[in-house]
Design an enzyme around this catalytic site. Sequence first.
Site, PDB file in Angstrom:
ATOM      1  NE  ARG A   3      -4.107  -1.916   1.829  1.00  0.00           N
ATOM      2  CZ  ARG A   3      -4.481  -2.780   2.597  1.00  0.00           C
ATOM      3  NH1 ARG A   3      -3.441  -2.945   3.575  1.00  0.00           N
ATOM      4  NH2 ARG A   3      -5.315  -3.693   2.425  1.00  0.00           N
ATOM      5  CE  LYS A  61      -1.086  13.649 -15.247  1.00  0.00           C
ATOM      6  NZ  LYS A  61      -1.442  14.366 -16.447  1.00  0.00           N
ATOM      7  CD  GLU A  99       6.132  17.224 -22.757  1.00  0.00           C
ATOM      8  OE1 GLU A  99       5.339  18.132 -22.410  1.00  0.00           O
ATOM      9  OE2 GLU A  99       5.758  16.089 -23.019  1.00  0.00           O
ATOM     10  CE  LYS A 115       4.413  17.953 -14.527  1.00  0.00           C
ATOM     11  NZ  LYS A 115       4.401  16.687 -15.330  1.00  0.00           N
ATOM     12  CD  GLU A 148      -4.692  15.840 -16.570  1.00  0.00           C
ATOM     13  OE1 GLU A 148      -3.344  15.689 -16.222  1.00  0.00           O
ATOM     14  OE2 GLU A 148      -5.308  15.759 -17.524  1.00  0.00           O
ATOM     15  NE  ARG A 186      -0.688  17.172 -13.574  1.00  0.00           N
ATOM     16  CZ  ARG A 186       0.084  16.544 -12.698  1.00  0.00           C
ATOM     17  NH1 ARG A 186      -0.254  16.354 -11.397  1.00  0.00           N
ATOM     18  NH2 ARG A 186       1.068  15.755 -13.027  1.00  0.00           N
ATOM     19  CG  ASN A 234      -3.273  17.299 -20.906  1.00  0.00           C
ATOM     20  OD1 ASN A 234      -2.327  16.735 -20.503  1.00  0.00           O
ATOM     21  ND2 ASN A 234      -4.518  17.252 -20.307  1.00  0.00           N
ATOM     22  CG  HIS A 285       0.596  16.209 -24.457  1.00  0.00           C
ATOM     23  ND1 HIS A 285       1.263  17.400 -24.370  1.00  0.00           N
ATOM     24  CD2 HIS A 285       1.526  15.261 -23.691  1.00  0.00           C
ATOM     25  CE1 HIS A 285       2.541  17.113 -23.787  1.00  0.00           C
ATOM     26  NE2 HIS A 285       2.494  16.198 -23.474  1.00  0.00           N
ATOM     27  CG  HIS A 336      -0.810  11.407 -26.534  1.00  0.00           C
ATOM     28  ND1 HIS A 336      -1.689  11.698 -24.999  1.00  0.00           N
ATOM     29  CD2 HIS A 336       0.330  11.252 -25.943  1.00  0.00           C
ATOM     30  CE1 HIS A 336      -0.749  11.975 -24.199  1.00  0.00           C
ATOM     31  NE2 HIS A 336       0.361  11.687 -24.613  1.00  0.00           N
ATOM     32  CG  HIS A 357       5.992  11.918 -25.164  1.00  0.00           C
ATOM     33  ND1 HIS A 357       4.973  11.805 -25.210  1.00  0.00           N
ATOM     34  CD2 HIS A 357       6.174  13.120 -24.199  1.00  0.00           C
ATOM     35  CE1 HIS A 357       3.950  12.555 -24.867  1.00  0.00           C
ATOM     36  NE2 HIS A 357       4.941  13.450 -24.170  1.00  0.00           N
TER      37      HIS A 357
END
Length: 353
Positions: free
Chosen positions: A109, A131, A173, A213, A223, A227, A231, A234, A238, A253
Amino acid sequence: MSKQEVILSEDLAGSLKQAIDRCPHDRLFILTDEHTSRLCMPRLREIGCLSDMNEIVIGAGDIHKTLDTLASVWKRLSDSGATRHSLLLNLGGGMITDLGGFAAATFKRGFPYINIPTTLLAMVDASVGGKTGINFNGLKNEIGVFAPASAVLIDTCFLRSLDRRNLVSGYAEMLKHGLISTESHWAELLRFDTEQVDYDGLRELVGRSVQVKEDIVGQDPFEHGIRKALNLGHTVGHAFESLALEKNRPVLHGYAVAWGMVCELYLSHIMTGFPAGKMRQTVQFIKENYSAFYLDCKQYETLYGLMLHDKKNTAGIINFTLLEDIGRICINRTAGKETIFEMFDFYRECMGL
Ligand code: GLY
């Protein structure tokens, strides 16, 4: 979500000792991949207090960001007697910080972890903001949790051994952070020479990028709102990334994000009034540094389908983050199919395809 400490370090040994001291632990583990174990681990071995840590080495690259790899890390932790009071150091790029963070956040946990990013992409994006996760069922970062590192230690010395493609990939980025922050930051990023790299200048820019950031994550860690500014580029990026993967020609990426930003700045221009001059300047920088992802009109439908399946969407609506101007962010914007196809026409025209 608790705030994580991000340190732009000039003395990795000292910063790491301090960060470890702040996390009392029974056993110390370090997760590396086959590259960082060889190239970056020697710098950590010199640090006395780390002599009895347990190294877990996994395969390098996104193809190893899987449930099988994660299970192998859990097994090593279990076999080596890790407990809720252990500590994990993640030394590597975004794949290591994402998978290692997820392993630590879920084992018994959850126990604390510290990120030591070694690529530009991981320094300015993946390792910061909590994340974590793995790819699953052919989908990127499909399984994961928000779980901030106890500390993120950024030592830009690691960038000196990074190849240009990976450097430029991470830089995309940073460019995104410029676009969503201030005009002066954006302009400085466009002036930076990515071929003759001034590493001191880069270090300074990395610090500012991480600050952008952190500020955004601090306002909206899960998010729900702002936030989503992160994106930018993206939604289309993506789709480019997935299409390239389907064609067995994977792209880094950051390259996909850069091409995605060309598209989404166009949408910003026609939908929210982003100034044409600033769009052209940004597109020119991307064209010079990222070549182009080949696209013809036969692929528009496929890309559109991929965008519809993006996890940022709800109820079949494609969700974009757009800009009214540098730093003026519009989240939750949607565009129709015709506009999206027009956006692809713009991309092909300005990238010379
Ligand atoms: N990579 C975008 C975010 O952390 O939200």
